[in-house]
Scaffold this active site. Structure first.
Site, PDB file in Angstrom:
ATOM      1  N   ASP A 132       0.834  -1.200   0.000  1.00  0.00           N
ATOM      2  CA  ASP A 132       0.000   0.000   0.000  1.00  0.00           C
ATOM      3  C   ASP A 132       0.870   1.251   0.000  1.00  0.00           C
ATOM      4  O   ASP A 132       0.602   2.223  -0.722  1.00  0.00           O
ATOM      5  CB  ASP A 132      -0.920  -0.031   1.224  1.00  0.00           C
ATOM      6  CG  ASP A 132      -1.750   1.226   1.360  1.00  0.00           C
ATOM      7  OD1 ASP A 132      -2.525   1.536   0.442  1.00  0.00           O
ATOM      8  OD2 ASP A 132      -1.629   1.915   2.399  1.00  0.00           O
ATOM      9  N   GLU A 184      -2.171  -5.184  -3.681  1.00  0.00           N
ATOM     10  CA  GLU A 184      -1.169  -4.471  -2.882  1.00  0.00           C
ATOM     11  C   GLU A 184      -0.112  -5.420  -2.335  1.00  0.00           C
ATOM     12  O   GLU A 184       1.074  -5.067  -2.248  1.00  0.00           O
ATOM     13  CB  GLU A 184      -1.858  -3.718  -1.747  1.00  0.00           C
ATOM     14  CG  GLU A 184      -2.742  -2.581  -2.237  1.00  0.00           C
ATOM     15  CD  GLU A 184      -3.479  -1.866  -1.129  1.00  0.00           C
ATOM     16  OE1 GLU A 184      -3.901  -0.724  -1.332  1.00  0.00           O
ATOM     17  OE2 GLU A 184      -3.639  -2.459  -0.035  1.00  0.00           O
TER      18      GLU A 184
END
Length: 236
Positions: free
Chosen positions: A50, A122
């Site tokens: 992320d 992610e």
């Protein structure tokens, strides 16, 4: 008929990346519900990915839009890193069949779950970062997100905000909105609103509420003056 075991080589081809440490990819594809997942689910890699994604996208935007103010760059960033965008990228990689799930989750169709797909996207980015460094992760992100960067899936600003920002950039007073007509019964009214920007011809919008009609009027003026285009901001 037995389900064909997914071939990781096909996923690697779509990623255009070969892992030196393939166990990282295995971890990135492992949901917490998977048998014997223990501490090896994708959650830690998702956390890392992320942050890598945010940095890489910010760098892409900085280069792609040299004249954009901070506010626009922030809106574009938020659009590209949101769950729906990451899930779309995971779908383009076709990661669903490769995700390791518990039996119950697999039977209930969780391989298509948007939240899980976004998390895996992610996590894979995090895995590539650990395996090949930032440059490798950045290249993966650029290849995968370039179409979303060029053509956002939804308007980056609502029409009223966009029109106000445009007027401000031209050194003009804020747009004004006036209800010129209200029809229909109280439980189902219909509003016609006029928007006026100094030096521009007025425009109008219709809607079931004052707010919706104001947005429609602002959109109409933005499209008419060429500030927005039908391709990017036409009514869906």
């Amino acid at each position: 008929m037995a389900r064909r075991k997914p071939n990781l080589d096909e996923l690697l081809t779509r990623l255009e990346y070969q892992f030196e440490r393939p166990e990282l990819l295995e971890e990135a594809l492992t949901h917490v519900s998977a048998p014997n997942a223990g501490g090896q689910s994708y959650q830690r890699l998702e956390f890392l990915g992320d942050r890598v994604l945010g940095l890489a996208i910010a760098e892409m935007l900085y280069r792609a839009f040299p004249g954009a103010p901070e506010g626009e760059l922030s809106r574009r960033l938020a659009e590209l890193v949101r769950r729906e965008s990451c899930a779309e990228i995971a779908q383009s990689w076709d990661v669903g069949p490769h995700v390791k799930l518990g039996a119950g989750e697999a039977q209930s169709g969780e391989r298509k779950n948007e939240a899980i797909l976004a998390d895996v996207c992610e996590a894979i980015i995090g895995a590539v970062f650990l395996d090949g460094g930032y440059d490798a992760a950045q290249k993966l992100i650029e290849r995968s997100f370039k179409d979303l960067l060029a053509a956002p899936r939804r308007p980056l600003r609502d029409p009223k905000s966009a029109l106000q920002e445009w007027a401000q950039a031209q050194g003009l007073p804020p747009p004004t909105y006036t209800i010129v007509e209200q029809t229909g019964p109280d439980h189902a009214p219909r509003f016609r609103v006029m928007v006026k920007v100094k030096g521009q011809e007025s425009d109008f919008g219709l809607g079931p509420s004052k707010r919706v009609a104001e947005q429609a009027a602002a959109r109409s003026l933005l499209l008419r003056e060429g500030i927005w285009t039908e391709e990017e901001h036409g009514v869906a």
